[in-house]
Design an enzyme around this catalytic site. Structure first.
Site, mmCIF file in Angstrom:
data_model
loop_
_atom_site.group_PDB
_atom_site.id
_atom_site.type_symbol
_atom_site.label_atom_id
_atom_site.label_comp_id
_atom_site.label_asym_id
_atom_site.label_seq_id
_atom_site.Cartn_x
_atom_site.Cartn_y
_atom_site.Cartn_z
ATOM 1 N N GLY A 178 2.724 2.343 10.784
ATOM 2 C CA GLY A 178 3.725 3.385 10.626
ATOM 3 C C GLY A 178 4.450 3.751 11.908
ATOM 4 O O GLY A 178 5.138 4.767 11.959
ATOM 5 N N LYS A 193 0.009 4.217 -0.252
ATOM 6 C CA LYS A 193 -0.663 5.385 0.349
ATOM 7 C C LYS A 193 -0.479 6.602 -0.575
ATOM 8 O O LYS A 193 -0.495 6.445 -1.791
ATOM 9 C CB LYS A 193 -0.168 5.620 1.771
ATOM 10 C CG LYS A 193 -0.269 4.321 2.604
ATOM 11 C CD LYS A 193 -0.075 4.520 4.067
ATOM 12 C CE LYS A 193 -0.208 3.170 4.787
ATOM 13 N NZ LYS A 193 -0.212 3.272 6.223
ATOM 14 N N SER A 199 3.540 -2.078 10.318
ATOM 15 C CA SER A 199 4.977 -2.160 10.576
ATOM 16 C C SER A 199 5.586 -3.512 10.217
ATOM 17 O O SER A 199 6.494 -3.993 10.901
ATOM 18 C CB SER A 199 5.285 -1.794 12.042
ATOM 19 O OG SER A 199 4.923 -0.439 12.294
ATOM 20 N N GLU A 224 -5.285 -4.735 10.619
ATOM 21 C CA GLU A 224 -4.286 -3.680 10.795
ATOM 22 C C GLU A 224 -4.578 -2.911 12.079
ATOM 23 O O GLU A 224 -5.389 -1.964 12.064
ATOM 24 C CB GLU A 224 -4.322 -2.705 9.612
ATOM 25 C CG GLU A 224 -3.980 -3.344 8.288
ATOM 26 C CD GLU A 224 -3.400 -2.342 7.296
ATOM 27 O OE1 GLU A 224 -2.366 -2.665 6.711
ATOM 28 O OE2 GLU A 224 -3.952 -1.234 7.144
ATOM 29 N N HIS A 247 -9.624 1.209 4.856
ATOM 30 C CA HIS A 247 -8.361 1.433 5.577
ATOM 31 C C HIS A 247 -8.614 2.427 6.719
ATOM 32 O O HIS A 247 -9.401 3.374 6.558
ATOM 33 C CB HIS A 247 -7.292 1.979 4.624
ATOM 34 C CG HIS A 247 -5.920 1.930 5.217
ATOM 35 N ND1 HIS A 247 -5.502 2.839 6.160
ATOM 36 C CD2 HIS A 247 -4.900 1.068 5.041
ATOM 37 C CE1 HIS A 247 -4.258 2.537 6.523
ATOM 38 N NE2 HIS A 247 -3.873 1.470 5.856
ATOM 39 N N ASN A 292 0.863 -1.176 0.000
ATOM 40 C CA ASN A 292 0.000 0.000 0.000
ATOM 41 C C ASN A 292 0.902 1.229 0.000
ATOM 42 O O ASN A 292 1.508 1.554 1.020
ATOM 43 C CB ASN A 292 -0.901 -0.021 1.247
ATOM 44 C CG ASN A 292 -1.753 1.235 1.368
ATOM 45 O OD1 ASN A 292 -1.795 2.056 0.452
ATOM 46 N ND2 ASN A 292 -2.430 1.384 2.502
ATOM 47 N N GLU A 339 -6.973 4.817 7.742
ATOM 48 C CA GLU A 339 -6.707 6.223 7.392
ATOM 49 C C GLU A 339 -7.897 6.843 6.649
ATOM 50 O O GLU A 339 -8.169 8.032 6.811
ATOM 51 C CB GLU A 339 -5.405 6.305 6.576
ATOM 52 C CG GLU A 339 -4.200 6.071 7.484
ATOM 53 C CD GLU A 339 -2.985 5.460 6.807
ATOM 54 O OE1 GLU A 339 -2.906 5.436 5.567
ATOM 55 O OE2 GLU A 339 -2.100 4.966 7.546
#
Ligand code: 13P
Length: 250
Positions: A170, A11, A210, A164, A93, A9, A95
């Site tokens: 991250g 992003k 991660s 996730e 996701h 991904n 985000e």
């Protein structure tokens, strides 16, 4: 058994100058028994899809609209992504849930739209740190899966689910292997209860948050982990290939 899948991904990273990473990934000729997908910003999909046309790599998108077409300025329909060369689409996701206020009902509508267009949806679920600390992880994951799959008789075509944990994205922090295993076993049981053993077993369950070359092998050793959804470490072929190799060896 579910197919092994290593999905990247990117992003909101990358320009056409970075597509060499995908060509290098294709040249590294990873194991054809492992599915590889790179989910790109929409601007890169078409050109990247041409680069991987002769390789066992698919290109994916990171979102789609729930409608097939219409007055939705700035949005992209699933069919348009397919037309550009995408074969996969990340949905839900964390985000997007945070940045765009996406809820389970909207994500369900997007799953249907993706399936109708023939895209493989990669549905993301995951708890916040506050939810984990409050002992509500499984409740949260269960609610997200139920919310996204409600009303479907069978799994949306070629469904993939990625666990996730928001606090691992991250951050360099990962859950313990026991914590990953607990959630993945739970997701498999949820799918079995909904669709039966055979259909549930065919759904790849990815871990994301991660994942790096240094921790991939141990994560892939956890039962019911069929692959990974990789953010930062998918941007460079030299990081992503060792993760794919670890999945291949698992
Ligand atoms: P990182 O691998 O950068 O933690 O990102 C994970 C992720 O959000 C993939 O969708």
């Amino acid at each position: 058994m579910a197919h092994k899948l290593a999905a990247g991904n990117w992003k909101m990273n990358g320009t056409r100058a970075d597509l060499g990473q995908i060509m290098a990934l294709a040249a590294a000729h990873p194991d054809p028994a492992v599915d590889i997908s790179v989910c790109l910003p929409a601007t890169l999909i078409s050109e990247a899809a041409q680069h991987v046309a002769d390789h066992p790599i698919t290109i994916g998108a990171q979102d789609c609209h729930s409608a097939g077409s219409g007055a939705h300025t700035g949005d992209i329909a699933a069919q348009q992504l397919l037309d550009a060369g995408a074969r996969d689409v990340i949905l839900g996701h964390s985000e997007r849930r945070t940045d765009h206020g996406e809820d389970d009902a909207l994500i369900r509508a997007k799953l249907v739209a993706a399936g109708d267009a023939g895209l493989r949806p990669i549905l993301c679920v995951g708890e916040s740190l506050a939810e984990r600390d409050a002992g509500r992880t499984l409740e949260r994951i269960g609610a997200q899966i139920d919310g996204a799959l409600e009303g479907s008789d069978g799994p949306p075509s070629a469904l993939v689910i990625a666990y996730e944990p928001i606090w691992a994205i991250g951050t360099g922090r990962t859950p313990s292997l026991d914590q990953i295993g607990e959630v993945h076993d739970f997701m498999r049981e949820q799918l079995k209860a909904r669709y039966g053993d055979t259909a549930a077993a065919a759904v790849p369950l990815l871990y994301g948050g991660s994942v790096k070359p240094g921790n991939a092998a141990e994560i892939f050793g956890v039962p019911n982990v069929d692959g990974a959804l990789v953010g930062g470490a998918s941007l460079k072929e030299s990081d992503f290939t060792p993760i794919i190799t670890a999945l291949s060896a698992s």
